[in-house]
Design a protein around this motif. Structure first.
Motif, PDB file in Angstrom:
ATOM      1  N   LEU A  50      36.478  26.320  45.387  1.00 17.38           N
ATOM      2  CA  LEU A  50      35.124  26.849  45.211  1.00 17.38           C
ATOM      3  C   LEU A  50      34.200  25.781  44.659  1.00 17.38           C
ATOM      4  N   ARG A  72      45.223  27.606  50.820  1.00 16.34           N
ATOM      5  CA  ARG A  72      44.917  28.847  50.105  1.00 16.34           C
ATOM      6  C   ARG A  72      45.733  30.028  50.653  1.00 16.34           C
ATOM      7  N   TYR A  77      44.109  35.350  44.529  1.00 21.70           N
ATOM      8  CA  TYR A  77      43.105  35.120  43.481  1.00 21.70           C
ATOM      9  C   TYR A  77      42.544  36.456  43.026  1.00 21.70           C
ATOM     10  N   ALA A  83      33.310  42.242  41.956  1.00 23.69           N
ATOM     11  CA  ALA A  83      32.014  42.571  42.543  1.00 23.69           C
ATOM     12  C   ALA A  83      32.140  42.606  44.051  1.00 23.69           C
ATOM     13  N   ARG A 101      43.385  36.946  56.665  1.00 23.30           N
ATOM     14  CA  ARG A 101      44.724  36.363  56.489  1.00 23.30           C
ATOM     15  C   ARG A 101      45.635  36.903  57.568  1.00 23.30           C
TER      16      ARG A 101
ATOM     17  N   GLU B  74      29.473  36.909  44.026  1.00 22.29           N
ATOM     18  CA  GLU B  74      30.843  37.010  43.533  1.00 22.29           C
ATOM     19  C   GLU B  74      31.797  37.366  44.659  1.00 22.29           C
ATOM     20  N   PHE B  75      31.325  38.227  45.538  1.00 25.26           N
ATOM     21  CA  PHE B  75      32.169  38.610  46.666  1.00 25.26           C
ATOM     22  C   PHE B  75      32.443  37.399  47.555  1.00 25.26           C
ATOM     23  N   GLU B  77      32.597  34.405  46.547  1.00 20.87           N
ATOM     24  CA  GLU B  77      33.600  33.589  45.858  1.00 20.87           C
ATOM     25  C   GLU B  77      35.005  34.093  46.154  1.00 20.87           C
ATOM     26  N   LEU B  78      35.160  35.411  46.173  1.00 25.36           N
ATOM     27  CA  LEU B  78      36.467  35.960  46.505  1.00 25.36           C
ATOM     28  C   LEU B  78      36.871  35.563  47.929  1.00 25.36           C
ATOM     29  N   LEU B  79      35.901  35.654  48.844  1.00 32.27           N
ATOM     30  CA  LEU B  79      36.218  35.304  50.230  1.00 32.27           C
ATOM     31  C   LEU B  79      36.518  33.816  50.365  1.00 32.27           C
ATOM     32  N   LEU B  80      35.777  32.999  49.589  1.00 28.29           N
ATOM     33  CA  LEU B  80      36.006  31.559  49.660  1.00 28.29           C
ATOM     34  C   LEU B  80      37.409  31.199  49.185  1.00 28.29           C
ATOM     35  N   ALA B  81      38.000  32.057  48.346  1.00 31.38           N
ATOM     36  CA  ALA B  81      39.347  31.775  47.852  1.00 31.38           C
ATOM     37  C   ALA B  81      40.410  32.154  48.888  1.00 31.38           C
ATOM     38  N   GLN B  82      39.959  32.736  49.999  1.00 30.10           N
ATOM     39  CA  GLN B  82      40.891  33.031  51.085  1.00 30.10           C
ATOM     40  C   GLN B  82      41.033  31.783  51.958  1.00 30.10           C
ATOM     41  N   PHE B 262      30.605  26.818  43.846  1.00 27.32           N
ATOM     42  CA  PHE B 262      30.346  28.219  43.528  1.00 27.32           C
ATOM     43  C   PHE B 262      30.864  28.548  42.142  1.00 27.32           C
TER      44      PHE B 262
END
Lengths: 249, 262, 416
Positions: A50, A72, A77, A83, A101, B74-75, B77-82, B262
Motif C-alpha cells: 500500500l 499478496r 489482511y 469500512a 482471488r 479504506e475499502f 486499501e483492503l482491495l489493494l491488499a489483495q 495509501f
C-alpha cells in the motif's frame, strides 16, 4: 518468513521509519507495538504494497516484493477500520474478494463460528460495528493465507467473538502460519503473542520473545515492560535482546 | 471475471443503492417529466433541461465524485491488499463511479423522452443532449477523482471540487465574455470557439446548441460556430475534445493512484 | 371622352359579324392545320378562344396582341423558349392564359427573359399554368388589374445570379397574386412600384433569396401566404399602409435571413402571422407606426429585433414561445411599445386573477444587448453565466431600456 531490511520511509519532512530491520518467523504470533505515530501501520502498509519504502528491502519467503502483487496471494489482511461500501451485502462483499482471488481455497470456518450466516444477505451499512469487524476478520481468513496481518483485530468485538478470534489465531500459528498483530490492548497481546517488536520514533527499540521482553525489563506484565522500554528510548538507549527474532527461537 | 469488471460491478451495486444517487436520477426524471407537463413540446424541454444539466451534472459529478473517492478509501486499501494490480483496480473503481453517475442522468432525463416518444424533440436532439450529458458526467467524475487522489485533506478536496465547478460553469465563461466585450475590434469567433473546446462544460453546451438553437446559431457568429460544432467534422472535433477531458484527468488520476501511498 | 364608347360599338359590331358561336374557337395541335400558337394568333379576332392541344411547341417568342383572347391548354401543352428567348408575351388587354406549360426561356444578363411576360396590358388573367425553369417566371410590366392565380412556378436549377424572380411585378398596380406555388428562383413574389396589389394564399418555398420582396408599393395586402425555407426570408421596404396578415414565415435561417424584415415600412399592420424557426422573426429597421398584434413567435433565434431608428410600433397580443431571445434592440431608448403580450419566459403571478400578470415583464435580456454590440458573445448562449447575468439584470434593471417593458403581460397565450 518475512524480512524487513533497513526500511526507511518519510512523508514529506516527517520521517516515519528510519532504518528498520526485522525478521518475522512463521509459526509464531508477532506483536508489533509502539505508541501512535511510531510507524507500525506504515511498516505493515509497506509489506502489503500500500506504501512504498524510500529505501530498504522487504522479502517474503526470500523473494523481494514485486509490482504485480502476486505475493499478496499468501497474505490475509484485516485492516483496522472495517469500512466497506455500506450498500453491499455481506455475501456480495465476500464474493467480491473471492472474485479477486479466483482459484484460492475458501475456508468459511470463521463465518460459521461468528454466526455470520444470518447476516449473509444484509447490507454492510446495516450491521453493527462488531458484526462488521467479524466480517472483516472472516475475509482475512477466507483464503487460508500463510501470512496474516491484523491491525487492531479485536477492536469492537464482543468478548466471545474476541475469544473465538484469538483461538483461531493460535490455531493458525500452530499450523505454522506467520501472524503479525498490532493492538493497543497490550493485555490481549500478552496472552497471544510469542514475539514482540517495539517501534518508537521510527526505530525498532526491542525485538525478541515475550519471555525475553519481560525478563529484560524485569517486569511481569507486558504493559509495564512497554512503559519501561518507552522510558529507555526517551533516554536514547535501545534495548535489543538479540540481533533478530529468528535467533530468539 | 477480471479485476476491473469485478470492482466495477461492486461499484455499480453500491451506487445503484445509494440514496443520493437515486435522488439524482429521480431528480432528473421528475424535472424532465414536469417540464413535459408545463411546457409540453420536446424542443422546449430539451432547452430547459440543458440549462439545468450544465450546472447540475458538473456539481454532482465533481462534489459527489470526490466524496465517494474519499469515503471508499479504506475499502480501496483492503482491495489493494489483495493480489491484484493497481491499474486494474483503478479502472474498475473509476468506472464504478463514472458509469452510475452518467447512467443516473441518462436514465432520469432520458426515460421521460421515451415515455413521451420525444414529443416533437427530434431523435438527434435528444441523442446529442444525452450524449453530451454523459460525456460531461464522465469528464467531471475524472476531474473529481484526480482532485481526491491528489488532496488527502477531504475538506480541502471537496473545496477544490466546488472551486472546479465554479470555474468550469461560470468563471470560465465570464472570461470568454470579457474577451468578447474587450476585443470586439478583432475577429474573435475562431479563438473563442477554440477556447470553448478547452472547457468540457462549454463543449457539452456547444454540441447541444447546434441541435437546439439552430435558428439563433445561424447568424454570422453562428455560422462559424455550426461549422465548428455542428458539422460532421466539427462534431468529431468537439467529441474528441470532450474525450480528452475524460482521458487527461483519468490518466493523471490513474498515474497518481498507481504511484501514491495509501 | 367619346372614344371609348365608339370603340366598344365597333367591337360589338365585330362580335355580331363573327356569329354564330359568339366567339370562334381555334384549335392548335401538332401536325394539324394550325400547328403553332403563332399561327392561331395570326387568325384570331378579339374575344376568340384558342384551345391548344397537348404537345411540345418550340416557337420563336409568341406575342399576344389581340385583346380579350382566351388561350387555354388541354393537358398542359409545353412551350419552350429553347433556352434563348422569352416564351410568351401578352401585350393586349383582358387576355386569359390558362393551362399552358411554359419553360426554357434561358438566362441572359442583358435582358429579362420570362416564361410569361405581360406588358402594358390591363385586366389579364394568368391561371393554372406550369411555368418552370425560366429566368423569370411570370413577369408583369406596366400592367394594371391583372389576376395571377393557381400557377406553379419553379426554377430549381439556377442560382441567385442565373435566375430571376418567380412572380415579378413592375409598375403593375392593382394586381392580385393568388394561390400560386413557387419553388426555386431568386425571389418568390416581387412587387416594385405596384401599389394597391395583393398576394394571397401563395406558397413560396426554398427560393434562393427572398420569399416575398416588395418596395415602393403602398397600400398592398399580403394575406395567408406561406413562406418557408427561403434563403433570406422575406424583406419588404419603403412602403406605406401595407397589411401583412395571417401569413406563415418559417425556417428562414442564415446570417442575413429574416422571417420578415420591415425596412422603412410605415403605418401598416402585421397581424395574425406565424413566425417559426427563423434566425430573426421580425426585424424592424426604420419601421414606423406599425400595429403588430396577434402574431405567434415560436422557436426563433431572435423573435423581434428593433433597430434604433424604428419608432412608435405597437406590439399587442402576440405570443412568444421558445425563442432564444424574445426582443433584442440596439436602441438605448425605444418608442416602440409592448403591451398585453404572452411571454413563455414570464415568471410573474396574477393575484387578482384578471389574466394579466401583476408584475411587468422586460423582454429585453441583458445578454441580448451584449450580443447586439459584441456579436461573438453569442457563443455564450445558454451558458449558466448568462442566466446569472440576466437574472441580476431582471432584478435590478440598469442597462436594458426602461421603455421596453410589457406592463400587462398575459398569463395565458392568446387564441390564435
Amino acid at each position: 518468513m518475512i524480512s524487513f531490511h533497513e526500511i526507511r520511509k518519510a512523508y514529506g519532512d516527517r520521517r516515519v521509519l528510519e532504518g528498520v530491520s526485522l525478521d518475522v518467523a512463521p509459526g509464531r504470533v508477532t506483536a508489533l507495538v509502539g505508541p501512535n505515530g511510531s510507524g507500525k501501520t506504515t511498516l505493515m502498509k509497506i509489506l502489503l504494497g500500500l506504501a512504498r519504502a524510500d529505501a530498504g528491502e522487504v522479502k517474503v519467503n526470500g523473494t523481494p516484493l514485486d509490482a504485480t502483487g502476486s505475493y499478496r496471494n499468501a497474505i490475509g489482511y484485516m485492516p483496522q477500520a472495517a469500512a466497506f461500501p455500506e450498500h453491499l451485502k455481506v455475501r456480495e462483499l465476500v464474493e467480491l474478494v473471492s472474485a479477486l482471488r479466483a482459484g484460492a481455497a475458501r475456508d468459511t470456518d470463521l463465518v460459521e463460528s461468528f454466526g455470520l450466516g444470518s447476516e449473509w444477505e444484509r447490507p454492510v451499512g446495516k450491521l453493527s460495528g462488531g458484526t462488521r469487524q467479524k466480517v472483516n476478520a472472516a475475509i482475512a481468513f477466507l483464503f487460508r493465507p500463510s501470512i496474516l496481518i491484523m491491525d487492531e483485530p479485536t477492536a469492537g468485538l464482543d468478548p466471545v467473538a474476541a475469544g473465538v478470534l484469538r483461538t483461531r489465531v493460535r490455531r493458525e500459528r500452530d499450523d505454522g502460519r506467520l501472524v503479525i498483530v498490532t493492538s493497543h490492548v497490550l493485555s490481549e497481546l500478552e496472552d497471544l503473542a510469542d514475539d514482540v517488536a517495539f517501534l518508537c520514533d521510527g526505530l525498532l527499540r526491542f525485538t525478541g520473545s515475550m519471555g525475553q521482553l519481560l525478563s529484560q525489563t524485569e517486569t511481569s506484565r507486558m504493559e509495564d515492560a512497554i512503559v519501561t522500554l518507552m522510558r529507555a528510548s526517551a533516554n536514547g538507549t535501545a534495548a535489543r535482546a538479540t540481533p533478530g527474532m529468528a535467533a530468539a527461537q | 471475471m477480471s479485476t476491473t469488471s469485478t470492482v466495477l460491478d461492486s461499484g455499480i451495486r453500491e451506487l445503484a443503492r445509494n440514496r443520493w444517487m437515486l435522488a439524482y436520477a429521480t431528480g432528473f426524471f421528475v424535472l424532465t417529466e414536469s417540464l413535459f407537463w408545463f411546457q409540453g413540446t420536446g424542443p422546449q424541454v430539451l432547452l430547459s433541461l440543458l440549462n439545468v444539466l450544465l450546472l447540475v451534472i458538473p456539481l454532482v459529478s465533481l462534489v459527489f465524485g470526490a466524496m465517494y473517492i474519499y469515503s471508499s478509501r479504506e475499502f480501496i486499501e483492503l482491495l489493494l491488499a489483495q493480489p491484484i494490480a493497481r491499474r486494474d483496480l483503478f479502472l474498475g473503481h473509476f468506472m464504478g463511479l463514472a458509469l452510475p453517475l452518467a447512467g443516473a442522468f441518462a436514465v432520469g432525463a432520458g426515460l421521460p423522452f421515451a415515455l413521451h416518444a420525444g414529443a416533437g424533440a427530434g431523435f438527434g436532439g435528444v441523442a446529442v443532449l444525452l450524449s453530451a450529458g454523459i460525456g460531461l458526467s464522465v469528464a467531471c467524475a475524472a476531474i473529481a477523482v484526480a482532485i481526491a487522489l491528489y488532496s488527502d485533506d477531504r475538506l480541502r478536496g471537496v473545496g477544490m471540487a466546488i472551486g472546479a465547478w465554479l470555474l468550469l460553469t461560470v468563471l470560465y465563461d465570464a472570461g470568454l465574455l470579457a474577451i468578447a466585450v474587450s476585443f470586439d475590434a478583432w475577429p474573435l469567433e475562431k479563438p473563442m470557439i477554440a477556447l470553448m473546446m478547452a472547457n468540457p462544460v462549454d463543449i457539452a453546451r456547444g454540441l447541444v446548441l447546434t441541435q437546439l438553437d439552430a435558428p439563433a446559431m445561424m447568424g454570422y457568429t453562428g455560422a462559424l460556430f455550426r461549422r465548428s460544432f455542428g458539422s460532421a467534422l466539427g462534431t468529431v472535433i468537439a467529441a474528441t475534445a470532450l474525450a480528452i477531458w475524460i482521458a487527461a484527468p483519468f490518466a493523471i488520476a490513474g498515474r497518481r493512484f498507481r504511484r501514491r501511498d495509501f | 371622352m367619346m372614344q371609348a364608347p365608339v370603340r366598344s360599338a365597333v367591337l360589338l359590331a365585330a362580335l355580331a359579324v363573327a356569329r354564330p358561336g359568339a366567339a370562334t374557337e381555334i384549335v392548335v395541335a401538332p401536325g394539324s392545320a394550325v400547328p403553332t400558337l403563332a399561327a392561331a394568333l395570326a387568325r384570331a379576332k378579339p374575344g376568340d378562344r384558342i384551345v391548344v392541344q397537348a404537345g411540345r411547341y418550340a416557337e420563336p417568342t409568341i406575342t399576344v396582341s389581340v385583346p380579350r383572347l382566351v388561350i387555354e391548354g388541354r393537358g398542359w401543352p409545353e412551350f419552350t423558349g429553347s433556352g434563348n428567348h422569352t416564351v410568351l408575351i401578352v401585350a393586349a388587354d383582358s387576355v386569359t392564359v390558362r393551362g399552358l406549360a411554359l419553360t426554357g426561356s434561358g438566362f441572359a444578363a442583358t435582358d429579362d427573359r420570362a416564361g410569361l411576360l405581360v406588358r402594358d396590358a390591363r385586366d389579364c388573367v394568368i391561371e393554372q399554368n406550369r411555368v418552370y425553369e425560366n429566368a423569370f417566371g411570370i413577369y408583369l410590366s406596366r400592367s394594371v388589374g391583372c389576376l395571377v392565380r393557381d400557377n406553379q412556378v419553379e426554377a430549381t436549377r439556377g442560382n441567385e445570379f442565373t435566375t430571376g424572380n418567380a412572380i415579378h411585378l413592375w409598375y403593375s398596380p392593382a394586381t392580385r397574386v393568388v394561390r400560386n406555388h413557387v419553388r426555386g428562383h431568386r425571389d418568390g413574389i416581387y412587387f416594385e412600384f405596384s401599389a394597391s396589389s395583393a398576394a394571397e394564399e401563395n406558397e413560396v418555398i426554398a427560393v434562393t433569396r427572398y420569399g416575398l420582396h416588395f418596395m415602393y408599393s403602398d397600400s398592398c395586402r399580403y394575406e395567408n401566404n406561406t413562406f418557408t425555407g427561403n434563403g433570406a426570408g422575406v424583406t419588404v421596404m419603403y412602403s406605406h399602409h401595407v397589411v401583412i396578415r395571417g401569413n406563415r414565415f418559417t425556417d428562414a435561417v442564415g446570417p442575413a435571413a429574416y422571417g420578415l424584415l420591415l425596412k422603412e415600412i410605415i403605418d401598416g399592420e402585421v397581424s395574425g402571422n406565424d413566425f417559426t424557426g427563423n434566425t430573426v422573426g421580425v426585424s424592424l429597421d426604420g419601421a414606423m407606426r406599425l400595429d403588430i398584434r396577434g402574431n405567434a413567435f415560436t422557436r426563433n433565434g431572435f423573435a423581434v429585433r428593433v433597430s434604433g431608428s424604428a419608432g412608435d410600433n405597437r406590439f399587442t397580443g402576440n405570443r412568444f414561445a421558445g425563442n432564444a431571445f424574445d426582443v433584442v434592440t440596439s436602441a438605448k431608448f425605444s418608442t416602440s411599445t409592448f403591451d398585453r403580450n404572452w411571454w413563455d419566459n414570464y415568471r410573474g403571478y396574477d393575484l387578482d386573477r384578471d389574466g394579466i400578470g401583476d408584475v411587468p415583464f422586460r423582454p429585453v435580456r441583458l445578454f441580448g444587448l451584449v450580443i447586439e454590440q459584441h456579436p461573438p458573445a453569442l457563443l455564450l448562449l445558454r451558458s449558466p453565466l448568462v442566466g446569472i447575468l440576466d437574472t441580476v439584470e431582471r432584478v435590478m434593471p440598469v442597462l436594458t431600456p426602461n421603455t421596453l417593458v410589457d406592463e400587462h403581460p398575459l398569463m395565458h397565450p392568446p387564441r390564435e
